[in-house]
Design a protein around this motif. Structure first.
Motif, mmCIF file in Angstrom:
data_model
loop_
_atom_site.group_PDB
_atom_site.id
_atom_site.type_symbol
_atom_site.label_atom_id
_atom_site.label_comp_id
_atom_site.label_asym_id
_atom_site.label_seq_id
_atom_site.Cartn_x
_atom_site.Cartn_y
_atom_site.Cartn_z
ATOM 1 N N VAL A 406 0.854 -1.184 0.000
ATOM 2 C CA VAL A 406 0.000 0.000 0.000
ATOM 3 C C VAL A 406 0.891 1.236 0.000
ATOM 4 O O VAL A 406 1.773 1.373 0.849
ATOM 5 C CB VAL A 406 -0.919 0.022 1.235
ATOM 6 C CG1 VAL A 406 -1.763 1.297 1.247
ATOM 7 C CG2 VAL A 406 -1.829 -1.200 1.257
ATOM 8 N N LYS A 407 0.660 2.099 -0.968
ATOM 9 C CA LYS A 407 1.388 3.364 -1.044
ATOM 10 C C LYS A 407 0.509 4.445 -0.434
ATOM 11 O O LYS A 407 -0.683 4.542 -0.732
ATOM 12 C CB LYS A 407 1.705 3.695 -2.502
ATOM 13 C CG LYS A 407 2.481 4.992 -2.698
ATOM 14 C CD LYS A 407 2.722 5.260 -4.180
ATOM 15 C CE LYS A 407 3.473 6.574 -4.380
ATOM 16 N NZ LYS A 407 3.664 6.867 -5.825
ATOM 17 N N THR A 408 1.092 5.258 0.434
ATOM 18 C CA THR A 408 0.332 6.284 1.131
ATOM 19 C C THR A 408 0.884 7.668 0.786
ATOM 20 O O THR A 408 2.103 7.893 0.868
ATOM 21 C CB THR A 408 0.391 6.076 2.656
ATOM 22 O OG1 THR A 408 -0.014 4.746 2.964
ATOM 23 C CG2 THR A 408 -0.515 7.057 3.376
ATOM 24 N N ASN A 409 -0.007 8.558 0.392
ATOM 25 C CA ASN A 409 0.358 9.948 0.114
ATOM 26 C C ASN A 409 -0.610 10.873 0.848
ATOM 27 O O ASN A 409 -1.770 10.525 1.074
ATOM 28 C CB ASN A 409 0.300 10.261 -1.382
ATOM 29 C CG ASN A 409 1.361 9.499 -2.161
ATOM 30 O OD1 ASN A 409 1.077 8.443 -2.716
ATOM 31 N ND2 ASN A 409 2.564 10.026 -2.204
ATOM 32 N N THR A 438 -5.830 15.588 2.529
ATOM 33 C CA THR A 438 -6.369 14.336 2.007
ATOM 34 C C THR A 438 -5.315 13.241 2.085
ATOM 35 O O THR A 438 -4.188 13.424 1.596
ATOM 36 C CB THR A 438 -6.838 14.489 0.552
ATOM 37 O OG1 THR A 438 -7.817 15.530 0.489
ATOM 38 C CG2 THR A 438 -7.456 13.191 0.044
ATOM 39 N N ILE A 439 -5.688 12.135 2.710
ATOM 40 C CA ILE A 439 -4.804 10.953 2.765
ATOM 41 C C ILE A 439 -5.276 9.991 1.683
ATOM 42 O O ILE A 439 -6.459 9.633 1.633
ATOM 43 C CB ILE A 439 -4.874 10.275 4.140
ATOM 44 C CG1 ILE A 439 -4.541 11.272 5.248
ATOM 45 C CG2 ILE A 439 -3.917 9.079 4.195
ATOM 46 C CD1 ILE A 439 -4.779 10.721 6.646
ATOM 47 N N VAL A 440 -4.363 9.584 0.795
ATOM 48 C CA VAL A 440 -4.703 8.706 -0.319
ATOM 49 C C VAL A 440 -3.897 7.415 -0.187
ATOM 50 O O VAL A 440 -2.661 7.444 -0.182
ATOM 51 C CB VAL A 440 -4.430 9.370 -1.683
ATOM 52 C CG1 VAL A 440 -4.789 8.418 -2.817
ATOM 53 C CG2 VAL A 440 -5.202 10.671 -1.803
ATOM 54 N N TYR A 441 -4.605 6.287 -0.047
ATOM 55 C CA TYR A 441 -3.980 4.963 -0.025
ATOM 56 C C TYR A 441 -4.167 4.334 -1.398
ATOM 57 O O TYR A 441 -5.276 4.336 -1.946
ATOM 58 C CB TYR A 441 -4.633 4.065 1.017
ATOM 59 C CG TYR A 441 -4.606 4.590 2.432
ATOM 60 C CD1 TYR A 441 -3.534 4.320 3.269
ATOM 61 C CD2 TYR A 441 -5.659 5.346 2.935
ATOM 62 C CE1 TYR A 441 -3.519 4.786 4.583
ATOM 63 C CE2 TYR A 441 -5.657 5.821 4.234
ATOM 64 C CZ TYR A 441 -4.574 5.538 5.052
ATOM 65 O OH TYR A 441 -4.567 6.001 6.348
ATOM 66 N N THR A 442 -3.099 3.804 -1.974
ATOM 67 C CA THR A 442 -3.151 3.189 -3.301
ATOM 68 C C THR A 442 -2.540 1.798 -3.235
ATOM 69 O O THR A 442 -1.464 1.605 -2.663
ATOM 70 C CB THR A 442 -2.392 4.036 -4.335
ATOM 71 O OG1 THR A 442 -2.873 5.378 -4.301
ATOM 72 C CG2 THR A 442 -2.585 3.471 -5.735
ATOM 73 N N ALA A 443 -3.247 0.829 -3.809
ATOM 74 C CA ALA A 443 -2.737 -0.544 -3.885
ATOM 75 C C ALA A 443 -2.954 -1.056 -5.302
ATOM 76 O O ALA A 443 -4.021 -0.864 -5.892
ATOM 77 C CB ALA A 443 -3.438 -1.446 -2.876
ATOM 78 N N ALA A 451 -6.567 0.063 -6.676
ATOM 79 C CA ALA A 451 -7.580 0.402 -5.678
ATOM 80 C C ALA A 451 -7.110 1.624 -4.911
ATOM 81 O O ALA A 451 -5.913 1.777 -4.630
ATOM 82 C CB ALA A 451 -7.804 -0.765 -4.725
ATOM 83 N N LYS A 452 -8.056 2.514 -4.594
ATOM 84 C CA LYS A 452 -7.728 3.707 -3.814
ATOM 85 C C LYS A 452 -8.705 3.864 -2.660
ATOM 86 O O LYS A 452 -9.889 3.564 -2.783
ATOM 87 C CB LYS A 452 -7.769 4.960 -4.694
ATOM 88 C CG LYS A 452 -6.587 5.099 -5.637
ATOM 89 C CD LYS A 452 -6.562 6.467 -6.306
ATOM 90 C CE LYS A 452 -5.317 6.609 -7.185
ATOM 91 N NZ LYS A 452 -5.226 7.958 -7.787
ATOM 92 N N GLU A 453 -8.196 4.343 -1.564
ATOM 93 C CA GLU A 453 -9.010 4.723 -0.416
ATOM 94 C C GLU A 453 -8.633 6.158 -0.070
ATOM 95 O O GLU A 453 -7.453 6.463 0.145
ATOM 96 C CB GLU A 453 -8.749 3.798 0.770
ATOM 97 C CG GLU A 453 -9.587 4.073 1.992
ATOM 98 C CD GLU A 453 -11.031 3.657 1.824
ATOM 99 O OE1 GLU A 453 -11.907 4.250 2.480
ATOM 100 O OE2 GLU A 453 -11.300 2.739 1.015
ATOM 101 N N ILE A 454 -9.625 7.048 -0.041
ATOM 102 C CA ILE A 454 -9.366 8.472 0.141
ATOM 103 C C ILE A 454 -10.035 8.947 1.417
ATOM 104 O O ILE A 454 -11.239 8.748 1.625
ATOM 105 C CB ILE A 454 -9.890 9.278 -1.074
ATOM 106 C CG1 ILE A 454 -9.164 8.816 -2.346
ATOM 107 C CG2 ILE A 454 -9.712 10.780 -0.854
ATOM 108 C CD1 ILE A 454 -9.693 9.458 -3.611
#
Length: 1018
Positions: A406-409, A438-443, A451-454
């Protein structure tokens, strides 16, 4: 916790590749070209997609920059990170990167391309097997996947099936068989296995099998029997019937009898190929109701889907199946009991796929799971300007690739073209602007599905840090044994979400805080510490409380009293412990108990060992404890019920206290009627028992209410209540525990011809049952975790719900006590509950005999005792010198030493108020487990061929009996023969011989010793 997955990623960096790159580019500093470049292939182009296990050779290519062409080296990177050069096999599904590089002076030219590698929708595990779309020669009118499966091979469907997205009408697999030779079996069993994507040790297998009998009928020729079970379960299959357990509007025969395990669920399909109809007419299908953990099957008889097995039904399985990790599974097919070289069959349906295309394109994104801890996604804590904000940790799982990174930005101005990427350090970011972040999780999985979770976080401009003070409502002094109020904090914080932690400690030990109070059990100075914690900041403060000695006595707990007393009955009154603190420490104080009958004013002393109820309406109990002129007095009132408790006769209907309901004695039990929803029925006698069974009759009166709630409260186990509900569903009865899953049972609701059916709650095993249904519970009806602590004192309550008019039901019995109108005499013996010592014990060992508990449905007080007889017919003596003869107390434990061989008999005797006696006994078997003593010189003996050799002597003894010794000689060919000590033998072959001594006693305990004889050539 990381989940187990099939596809474990192994990142391999080939040393040869690294060496080659350094050899090409040396140790100079390189400048990568930024000009437009492209790949120019000689005569071979790279396709957009390939299939798993395709061979691939990196094509020769040049990099074109402007008008110039330069030879380039190609490097292929697998989805797992493995790097290769040259020829390879594409054995991973996912996105591959092909990179070409060349060095022009000090300038590095790099150009990339990519392609995807897809799995086949299905594949076979061995080279002898095959599977391809088409038609079988034996069934030319039916297209499908034609499979020829060799013994030991399996067919694998590579697409993940999510069982949460299907129901029993979704056919996950449909097939028919086409044996090599018509009317002859290829195999006798076909297995369809569903395996957890994340845990390969968790699987369920559905087996279609042929049952062979001595005389085959036409029916047996054209049908299969199907069973199902998880890894730890013995597979079973249930059959439809005219009565039994009620599922999905039909009856099933549900038990663990031979017919369930030996046969299974019958379906119309032949493993021999139907001799009376063309191939392909009869098919078999497998489906699931995963929510209820039920496996279904279907054939072509047009009678609907039939249950094969309910995998969490206690009636079918001792080990109940808890389900898959997420419900995502891989399906495989294999066969067993082969009678020909291949198993030939045709698959016409698989999940939701078209079986004419053998390409599986994984379009499912990974699933990102953010750990919000105690917070909720919809109500995230705000950030404060300039203060570090912890980023919630996240993991991602892909059904095919397992756990993926999971990449987190973190951004602000995320939704605009001018968004700014904010730095993250040690899992935190610091907001420097008063705006939304905004925290953006990318997998991303191997095939590039993203997939993204914002999450959006608001930032507050803090002008002051979190702080708090105390209201002046607390005490800084107090007395030992008395409640002391803790302070109420006044919190100053921009954030509305924070938690308060209060710790009271004394000399390093913590004192429990309940509802803002603590009770010190020792005089001294106590520290009361507060920690206020928001998501981004915290504050701490403490104060001290001086606790002084106290002459005032206190009770340590409330007494456990029955809800009702029975007039004329005897009771053993519970007396709680009490202490005082005159010297600053808790010191035992004497408790005295008094009573007043009805409206009397005079207090009389209670015989706490046997208290007879003489009151008519109520008993007032007064508990007193005194110390140095100070008194603590607690008063309790218990209502009295008159049940006709005289000379062994009981008026059964009076044992039920009713509110807005009427109890009356019927021919077969006690009947209850009401016309109000606000009704309640209480059984007045508390039962000291671990398992309670009520025989209930829902006769024609029951049609006037919709459900019956039964409450079983274990008042000695933290007031844990188990709720059993019987519900009317279209004239059938459904059964649930603690408002959980509802089970249909074979019991009509409101039938005038109904007989009774038992509701049973086992507090020790944590199970409840009605009819043939048994359910395990892990919580009580309030959602609290249930744990059996072997303390049983159970109250029973009953409520009729959804009342539409005059209605009722009957209770026919509780346990072994029936309530029939047959003279009202109590002839049922009490029940004795104790832990038995099973198995055999070694002589000389010490065992503990546990206390007994006794219970009687109609008598609240039962006298009981115990005794122990030794193997020589004397009474045993405990290690604390109590002779365990008749009349010995049974409400305490005893340690006894087993000094004799044979059986110790333990007896418990109980007598209820009607003089009915019960006896319970068991044997403790003591046997000799000590092997004999054996002594032999085990030094190796050396000899020559033809020498005369003497067999060594021995000594042997046993503590309790004589020891018998057997001596054997094992030669070089491993042949064994018996010999005797002192005898002489001549060995004519070279090699190593072994002499072994076995000393054994009458209990066959043995000791073994041996030595070698090494014989050499002369």
């Amino acid at each position: 916790m990381k989940l187990k997955v099939f596809n474990k990623k192994i990142v391999l960096i080939l040393l040869s590749t690294v060496c080659l790159l350094f050899a090409c580019f040396g140790l100079v500093t390189l400048n990568q070209a930024k000009a437009d470049v492209s790949i120019y292939y000689d005569d071979v182009y790279v396709r957009d997609s390939y299939m798993v296990n395709d061979e691939f050779e990196i094509p020769q290519a040049m990099i074109k920059e402007g008008i110039n062409y330069y030879d380039a080296t190609g490097i292929l990177t697998f989805p797992s990170g493995k790097v290769v050069i040259g020829k390879t096999v594409l054995n991973e599904a996912g996105s591959y990167t092909l990179e070409y590089r060349t060095l022009v002076g000090d300038k590095l030219l790099v150009c990339n391309t990519s392609f995807n590698v897809y799995e086949t929708l299905y594949s076979v595990s061995g080279f002898r097997s095959s599977a391809q779309y088409g038609v079988s020669e034996l069934a030319p009118n039916k297209n499908g996947i034609v499979v020829s499966l060799a013994s030991g091979d399996k067919l694998v469907f590579n697409k993940t099936i999510n069982l949460n997205k299907v129901d029993k009408f979704n056919k996950l697999l449909s097939f028919f068989v086409v044996p090599e030779e018509r009317d002859n079996l290829d195999v006798a069993k076909v297995h369809v296995t569903f395996t957890d994507v994340y845990d390969p040790n968790n699987y369920v297998t559905v087996t279609a099998k042929r049952y062979e009998s001595n005389s085959q009928s036409v029916n047996e020729e054209t049908q299969i029997y199907v069973v199902a079970g998880a890894k730890t379960q013995m597979p079973v299959g249930i059959k439809r019937a005219t009565s039994g357990t009620y599922y999905d509007g039909r009856y099933y025969q549900v038990n663990t009898s031979e017919s369930n395990s030996k046969y299974g669920t019958p379906f119309k399909m032949s493993l021999k190929g139907e001799p009376y109809s063309p191939y392909g007419v009869d098919e078999f299908s497998v489906s699931w109701d995963y929510g209820n953990k039920i496996v279904y099957g279907c054939d072509t008889t047009n009678v609907g889907h039939k249950i094969i097995a309910d995998l969490d039904a206690p009636e079918l399985f001792e080990d109940l199946w808890s389900g898959f990790t997420t419900g995502e599974v891989i399906m495989t097919v294999h066969a067993s009991n082969y009678t020909s070289s291949k198993f030939n069959f045709v698959i016409t349906e698989f999940y939701d796929e078209c079986v004419d295309d053998n390409v599986y394109v994984d379009g499912d994104k990974p699933v990102i799971n953010v750990d919000f801890g105690e917070y909720e996604k919809e109500n995230l804590p705000n950030a404060i300007l300039g203060k570090p904000y912890n980023i919630f940790p996240a993991t991602a799982i892909d059904a095919r690739d397992g756990e993926v990174p999971v990449k987190t930005n973190v951004y602000y101005n995320y939704g605009s073209t001018g968004r700014i990427n904010v730095g993250i350090s040690d899992g935190k970011f610091i907001p420097e602007k008063n705006r939304k972040y905004t925290i953006v999780y990318t997998a991303t999985d191997n095939l590039g599905n993203v997939a993204k979770e914002i999450l959006n976080v608001d930032v507050l401009d803090a002008s002051y840090p979190l702080s708090f003070d105390f209201e002046q409502d607390y005490a800084d002094t107090g007395l030992a044994g008395q409640k002391i109020k803790t302070a109420t904090p006044i919190v100053n914080s921009l954030l509305s979400q924070y938690k308060t932690e209060v710790t009271v400690s004394f000399n390093g030990s913590k004192c429990e805080v309940v509802d803002g109070y603590f009770v010190p059990m020792t005089a001294g100075t106590y520290n009361v510490s507060y920690k206020i914690q928001s998501y981004v900041e915290s504050a701490q403060k403490s104060y001290s409380v001086t606790v002084s000695a106290n002459d005032q006595p206190i009770f340590l707990r409330e007494p456990i009293l029955p809800r009702y007393f029975i007039k004329g009955a005897n009771y053993k009154i519970d007396v709680p412990e009490a202490v005082h603190f005159s010297n600053g420490n808790a010191t035992d104080a004497d408790v005295k108990v008094y009573y007043k009958n009805d409206n009397e004013n005079v207090e009389k002393t209670v015989d706490t060992k046997m208290f007879n109820i003489g009151a008519t309406e109520k008993v007032t109990l007064i508990y007193k404890v005194e110390n140095k002129g100070k008194t603590q007095e607690n008063v309790y009132q218990v209502p009295v019920v008159q049940t006709g408790y005289v000379e062994g006769y009981r008026l059964f209907d009076t044992y039920f206290a009713t509110s807005n309901a009427t109890a009356s004695l019927e021919d077969l039990g006690v009947g209850f009627t009401t016309n109000s929803n606000d009704n309640k029925i209480e059984f007045i006698n508390r039962l000291e028992i671990s398992e309670i069974s009520l025989a209930v009759t829902l006769n024609e009166n029951a049609v006037g209410f919709g459900k019956l709630d039964l409450f079983f409260t274990n008042v000695k186990n933290n007031d844990s209540t188990i709720k059993v509900t019987l519900k009317n569903v279209n004239g059938k009865t459904e059964f649930s525990v603690n408002d959980g899953r509802s089970y249909a049972v074979d019991y009509s609701w409101g039938d005038a011809n109904n007989s009774s059916a038992s509701v049973t709650v086992d507090f020790k095993k944590a199970t409840a049952s009605f009819g043939t249904r048994t359910v395990t519970f892990e919580t009580d009806c309030y959602g609290n975790k249930y744990s059996s602590n072997e303390k049983y004192g159970v109250d029973i309550d009953m409520v009729m719900c959804d009342v539409s008019g005059e209605c009722g039901f009957e209770i026919n019995s509780i346990g072994t006590q029936t309530f029939q109108n047959q003279g009202f005499k109590d002839v049922i013996a009490p029940i004795i509950i104790t832990e038995t010592k099973k198995g055999s014990f070694k002589k000389g060992s010490i065992i503990t005999l546990t206390p007994a508990t006794v219970s009687d449905v109609l008598d609240p007080y039962v006298t009981y005792s115990m005794y122990v007889k030794t193997p020589n017919d004397k009474y045993a003596v405990s290690t604390d010198n109590v002779t365990l003869k008749p009349g010995a107390s049974a409400d305490r434990s005893y340690d006894i030493k087993l000094t004799l061989d044979g059986s110790y008999m333990v007896y418990y005797v109980a007598v209820d108020g009607s003089g009915v006696e019960a006896e319970f006994s068991y044997a403790i078997n003591v046997i000799d487990m000590t092997p004999p003593n054996l002594s032999v010189n085990t030094d190796t003996v050396y000899a020559k061929v033809g020498d005369s050799i003497s067999i060594k002597g021995y000594s042997a003894s046993d503590e309790t009996s004589s020891a018998t010794v057997l001596i054997t000689l094992t030669d070089t060919f491993a042949a064994v023969k018996e010999i005797s000590s002192g005898s002489k033998i001549t060995l004519d072959k070279a090699g190593t011989y072994t002499v072994t001594y076995y000393a054994y006693d009458k209990e066959n305990n043995y000791t073994m010793l041996s030595y070698d004889i090494v014989v050499e050539d002369k």
